[in-house]
Motif scaffolding. Structure first.
Motif, mmCIF file in Angstrom:
data_model
loop_
_atom_site.group_PDB
_atom_site.id
_atom_site.type_symbol
_atom_site.label_atom_id
_atom_site.label_comp_id
_atom_site.label_asym_id
_atom_site.label_seq_id
_atom_site.Cartn_x
_atom_site.Cartn_y
_atom_site.Cartn_z
ATOM 1 N N PRO A 79 0.688 -1.070 -0.073
ATOM 2 C CA PRO A 79 0.082 -0.013 0.102
ATOM 3 C C PRO A 79 0.917 1.229 -0.048
ATOM 4 N N HIS A 80 0.352 2.361 -0.926
ATOM 5 C CA HIS A 80 1.118 3.532 -0.701
ATOM 6 C C HIS A 80 0.385 4.620 0.008
ATOM 7 N N ALA A 81 1.183 5.586 0.413
ATOM 8 C CA ALA A 81 0.573 6.876 1.054
ATOM 9 C C ALA A 81 -0.210 7.597 0.010
ATOM 10 N N LYS A 82 -1.350 8.313 0.480
ATOM 11 C CA LYS A 82 -2.113 9.150 -0.236
ATOM 12 C C LYS A 82 -1.441 10.415 -0.543
ATOM 13 N N PRO A 83 -0.646 10.630 -2.000
ATOM 14 C CA PRO A 83 -0.106 11.634 -2.261
ATOM 15 C C PRO A 83 -0.691 13.059 -1.958
ATOM 16 N N LYS A 84 0.063 14.155 -1.363
ATOM 17 C CA LYS A 84 -0.494 15.456 -0.848
ATOM 18 C C LYS A 84 -0.005 16.458 -1.635
ATOM 19 N N SER A 85 1.310 16.430 -2.341
ATOM 20 C CA SER A 85 1.666 17.411 -3.229
ATOM 21 C C SER A 85 1.252 17.412 -4.590
ATOM 22 N N PHE A 86 1.434 18.413 -5.222
ATOM 23 C CA PHE A 86 0.934 18.331 -6.580
ATOM 24 C C PHE A 86 1.894 17.334 -7.667
ATOM 25 N N ALA A 87 3.139 17.718 -7.313
ATOM 26 C CA ALA A 87 4.086 16.787 -8.298
ATOM 27 C C ALA A 87 3.923 15.304 -7.690
ATOM 28 N N THR A 88 3.816 15.016 -6.734
ATOM 29 C CA THR A 88 3.560 13.492 -6.305
ATOM 30 C C THR A 88 2.249 12.971 -6.950
ATOM 31 N N LYS A 89 1.286 13.731 -6.815
ATOM 32 C CA LYS A 89 0.092 13.125 -7.656
ATOM 33 C C LYS A 89 0.287 13.106 -9.192
ATOM 34 N N CYS A 90 1.012 14.115 -9.626
ATOM 35 C CA CYS A 90 1.400 13.777 -11.231
ATOM 36 C C CYS A 90 2.107 12.508 -11.434
ATOM 37 N N ALA A 91 3.013 12.090 -10.434
ATOM 38 C CA ALA A 91 3.883 10.978 -10.802
ATOM 39 C C ALA A 91 3.059 9.770 -10.160
ATOM 40 N N HIS A 92 2.166 9.914 -9.357
ATOM 41 C CA HIS A 92 1.700 8.748 -8.683
ATOM 42 C C HIS A 92 0.566 7.715 -9.729
ATOM 43 N N LEU A 93 0.814 6.344 -9.369
ATOM 44 C CA LEU A 93 0.204 5.503 -10.276
ATOM 45 C C LEU A 93 -1.383 5.523 -9.838
ATOM 46 N N TYR A 94 -2.211 5.685 -10.749
ATOM 47 C CA TYR A 94 -3.724 5.353 -10.432
ATOM 48 C C TYR A 94 -4.360 4.478 -11.355
ATOM 49 N N SER A 95 -5.133 3.596 -10.767
ATOM 50 C CA SER A 95 -5.489 2.308 -11.228
ATOM 51 C C SER A 95 -7.108 2.382 -11.293
ATOM 52 N N PRO A 96 -7.748 1.697 -12.296
ATOM 53 C CA PRO A 96 -9.333 1.815 -12.250
ATOM 54 C C PRO A 96 -9.819 0.705 -11.214
ATOM 55 N N ASN A 97 -10.991 0.821 -11.019
ATOM 56 C CA ASN A 97 -11.493 -0.326 -10.280
ATOM 57 C C ASN A 97 -11.768 -1.479 -10.576
ATOM 58 N N ARG A 98 -11.851 -2.769 -9.714
ATOM 59 C CA ARG A 98 -12.014 -3.945 -10.222
ATOM 60 C C ARG A 98 -12.979 -4.145 -11.124
ATOM 61 N N GLY A 99 -12.881 -4.970 -12.288
ATOM 62 C CA GLY A 99 -14.034 -5.222 -13.400
ATOM 63 C C GLY A 99 -13.235 -4.851 -14.491
ATOM 64 N N ALA A 100 -11.916 -4.223 -14.763
ATOM 65 C CA ALA A 100 -11.585 -3.431 -15.926
ATOM 66 C C ALA A 100 -11.114 -4.819 -16.733
ATOM 67 N N GLU A 101 -10.829 -6.118 -15.877
ATOM 68 C CA GLU A 101 -10.571 -7.312 -16.442
ATOM 69 C C GLU A 101 -11.257 -7.873 -17.455
#
Length: 525
Positions: free
Chosen positions: A72-94
């Motif tokens: 698990p990763h910490a929720k990004p707070k800063s703008f730069a870290t939000k830009c670089a962070h990995l976001y994934s769709p909810n389950r069901g995409a498969e």
């Protein structure tokens, strides 16, 4: 009260509703790449962490294989870290019916021990329970397309006596060919090839292999004498018996079962010991470039003694003239290891986008190949009757010199339990023919025909939905010496046609018109 509704009010309302719908969609799809335990702290409306999630120490696997849940990763707070962070769709995409395209070049590791295991593994086409590490060593979209080709080659059935096989995908057909040869050949080795081998293969042998100290012999591989001609070229240091059938561009056929038989009689049965070097094997590898036939017609790995199946997947397997790709399939673990190592260090796997396009093309291979064959037979019959055509090479014609082999080679997508009325017998979409005349006269007429076509396109390559023509003597096989070309049946006046999916009547009329005018001046060549 009476509402005062204007066009301006309606437009404003539409904008409000659109914004509200987008906000709802964002709430449903925005999620972090975290495990299920950490999701307990998420806001149910936004599906993002309300407070920073502290990464817990992952349980040790003590070097055991197998993927763990992602850290698990910490929720990004800063703008730069939000830009670089990995976001994934909810389950069901498969559950999407189209396979996803994985563009990532690198993959998340569980721990240092996980990375160590991945780097210590013996190179092979597919991943195991430890997953992926780096896309130069394999990627999900590439592997999915490779698994499908292995299935089409008949290597996915564990009940087959010869066992399962695997497939590697490369960034071009030539990359597949050169990787296969490089996996096996070393200085001092010997390779046997057909006289009519594809021009790029010939160029690799002459411009590279010979300079590396590898010997090469070219033989007439076609017809009833083909197997014996290979046998006559055997040497103690022969490591590869290379075949190409149907041959490009003459459409001559090779008796693969006969070739396998004489190799076994001379060198003995193949012994492939997992974990060994591919060069250690005493029996030569029999490799088959079956690009023209595809697994729809010819599953060469079903023939005992055949080791490697090669395809330029740019052609029929992709089928739309929009990718470069090559496939190599085998049941030999040492060979697959060698080819995987060459792919990792010298050549390169097929990229994710082209892997996706290749997989899409494979889904229509069955129906496309049937239409190619039906159209080609009609075109071939017209050519055979035209006075400006000296000879036609199409396996479906009784005049073809290797017609006795054609029905066994061209399986037309049959399964073992297929009924006769389920399958329409076809013979592929490739035709070659020779214009009337000798030397310069034949050369001139062939070029005139190619340049007067108005439906069929003058272009190299083949196997797409559109029809193509080319003049091998001045184009794809121009790098092969004329004497060798002619010894292999590649006449100066030979034209190659890749028959597409257009209306057959349009193709027949186009070729007939070009042949009728082939002695008129005016073409630019």
């Amino acid at each position: 009260k009476k509402l005062n509704i204007t066009n301006e009010n309606i437009t404003t309302m539409k904008l409000y509703f659109s914004a509200f719908a987008l906000a709802l969609a964002a709430q449903q799809t925005c999620a972090f790449n975290t495990n299920s335990a950490s999701r307990k702290s998420y806001s149910p409306s936004l599906n993002v962490a309300a407070e920073p999630v502290v990464a817990a120490e992952a349980p040790s696997t003590n070097g055991e294989s197998g993927l763990k849940a992602p850290r698990p990763h910490a929720k990004p707070k800063s703008f730069a870290t939000k830009c670089a962070h990995l976001y994934s769709p909810n389950r069901g995409a498969e559950r999407g019916l189209a396979p996803p395209v994985y563009f990532g070049s690198t993959f998340l590791l569980d721990d240092a021990a996980h990375g160590a295991r991945l780097h210590e593994k013996r190179e092979q086409p597919y991943t195991d329970e430890d997953g992926f590490v780096y896309s130069r060593w394999g990627s999900p979209t590439n592997e999915a397309a490779a698994l499908q080709i292995a299935a089409l080659e008949g290597c996915d059935d564990i009940e087959i006596e010869r066992g399962l096989g695997k497939c590697l995908l490369f960034n071009s057909g030539m990359s597949a060919i050169t990787s296969s040869l490089s996996a096996v050949l070393r200085a001092g080795d010997h390779v046997i090839l057909p006289l009519t081998v594809y021009g790029g293969t010939h160029e690799f042998i002459q411009e590279f292999c010979l300079h590396w100290g590898i010997e090469a012999t070219y033989v007439d591989a076609a017809g009833p004498n083909g197997p014996q001609n290979y046998k006559n070229a055997f040497q103690p240091n022969t490591k590869v018996v290379y075949t190409e059938t149907p041959a490009n561009p003459t459409m001559r056929l090779t008796d693969l079962a006969g070739v396998a038989k004489i190799v076994t009689e001379h060198y003995g049965a193949a012994v492939d010991t997992p974990g060994t070097d591919p060069h250690d094997r005493k029996r030569p590898y029999i490799m088959v470039d079956g690009t023209f036939a595809t697994p729809y017609h010819q599953r060469v790995l079903d023939i005992p003694g055949i080791d490697v199946s090669i395809h330029s997947a740019t052609k029929y397997l992709g089928g739309h003239s929009d990718i470069l790709a090559g496939s190599v399939t085998s049941r030999s673990e040492p060979f697959l290891h060698g080819a995987s190592k060459v792919q990792k260090l010298i050549t390169v796997p097929l990229n994710p986008m082209d892997s996706f396009l290749l997989a899409r093309g494979l889904r229509t291979l069955d129906v496309r190949m049937q239409r190619h064959g039906e159209n080609a037979l009609k075109v071939a019959k017209m050519l055979e009757e035209h006075p400006m055509v000296a000879s036609v090479f199409y396996p479906g014609l009784d005049s073809h010199p290797d017609r006795y082999l054609a029905d066994d080679i061209f399986g037309s997508g049959r399964d073992e339990d297929s009924e006769d009325d389920e399958v329409t017998q076809t013979y592929g979409g490739m035709i070659s023919f020779i214009t009337v005349g000798e030397d310069e006269e034949a050369l001139r007429r062939a070029r005139n025909v190619c340049e007067r076509l108005e439906v069929i396109n003058l272009a190299v390559s083949l196997g797409g939905v559109e029809s193509l023509c080319e003049h091998p003597a001045s184009m794809t096989h121009g790098m092969i010496p004329r004497a060798q070309r002619q010894a292999g049946g590649l006449h100066d006046g030979l034209i190659r046609i890749s028959v597409g999916l257009e209306r057959a009547k349009d193709l027949v009329g186009d070729l007939k018109n070009a042949l009728d005018l082939c002695d008129e001046d005016g073409c630019d060549f």
